[in-house]
Design a protein around this motif. Sequence first.
Motif, PDB file in Angstrom:
ATOM      1  N   VAL A  30       0.832  -1.365   0.066  1.00  0.00           N
ATOM      2  CA  VAL A  30       0.118  -0.116  -0.064  1.00  0.00           C
ATOM      3  C   VAL A  30       1.032   1.290  -0.134  1.00  0.00           C
ATOM      4  O   VAL A  30       0.466   2.250  -0.591  1.00  0.00           O
ATOM      5  N   ARG A  31       1.953   1.299   0.792  1.00  0.00           N
ATOM      6  CA  ARG A  31       2.915   2.344   0.815  1.00  0.00           C
ATOM      7  C   ARG A  31       3.492   2.607  -0.443  1.00  0.00           C
ATOM      8  O   ARG A  31       3.572   3.912  -1.064  1.00  0.00           O
ATOM      9  N   GLY A  32       3.909   1.596  -1.276  1.00  0.00           N
ATOM     10  CA  GLY A  32       4.290   1.655  -2.706  1.00  0.00           C
ATOM     11  C   GLY A  32       3.398   2.450  -3.474  1.00  0.00           C
ATOM     12  O   GLY A  32       3.645   3.213  -4.162  1.00  0.00           O
ATOM     13  N   GLU A  33       2.136   1.915  -3.444  1.00  0.00           N
ATOM     14  CA  GLU A  33       1.221   2.279  -4.498  1.00  0.00           C
ATOM     15  C   GLU A  33       0.839   3.955  -4.024  1.00  0.00           C
ATOM     16  O   GLU A  33       0.717   4.600  -4.903  1.00  0.00           O
ATOM     17  N   LEU A  34       0.903   4.265  -2.795  1.00  0.00           N
ATOM     18  CA  LEU A  34       0.736   5.604  -2.283  1.00  0.00           C
ATOM     19  C   LEU A  34       1.763   6.371  -2.990  1.00  0.00           C
ATOM     20  O   LEU A  34       1.609   7.543  -3.400  1.00  0.00           O
ATOM     21  N   LYS A  35       3.122   5.866  -2.983  1.00  0.00           N
ATOM     22  CA  LYS A  35       4.134   6.707  -3.534  1.00  0.00           C
ATOM     23  C   LYS A  35       3.981   7.057  -4.731  1.00  0.00           C
ATOM     24  O   LYS A  35       4.194   7.893  -5.540  1.00  0.00           O
ATOM     25  N   GLY A  36       3.511   5.914  -5.539  1.00  0.00           N
ATOM     26  CA  GLY A  36       3.154   6.179  -6.919  1.00  0.00           C
ATOM     27  C   GLY A  36       2.136   7.048  -7.054  1.00  0.00           C
ATOM     28  O   GLY A  36       2.150   7.858  -8.310  1.00  0.00           O
ATOM     29  N   VAL A  37       0.869   6.958  -6.469  1.00  0.00           N
ATOM     30  CA  VAL A  37      -0.018   7.993  -6.581  1.00  0.00           C
ATOM     31  C   VAL A  37       0.565   9.435  -6.516  1.00  0.00           C
ATOM     32  O   VAL A  37      -0.001  10.228  -7.218  1.00  0.00           O
TER      33      VAL A  37
END
Length: 84
Positions: A30-37
């Motif tokens: 989830v943290r990785g996806e949030l960084k991507g967003v």
Amino acid sequence: MAEVTNELIYEVLKAMQTRLGNVEDGLREVRGELKGVRGNQQAQQVQMSAVQTDIGNLYEAFGTLDSRLARIERRLDIIDTPVR
């Protein structure tokens, strides 16, 4: 009531450790996806700023060309009179 033994406690703790590892992996994802967003939003903001700058530059260029054209028309005395 079932007897609580060290083996039973050990098995429960092992299961909890496995589940906690799964939660940590999910959180990392989830943290990785949030960084991507966040990165995507920043890129969009930069692009939008660049587009706004380009539009401003175009308005300035058109204004300059309009002024030059008006000056050329005056010098050549080919200014159209406005229709009333």
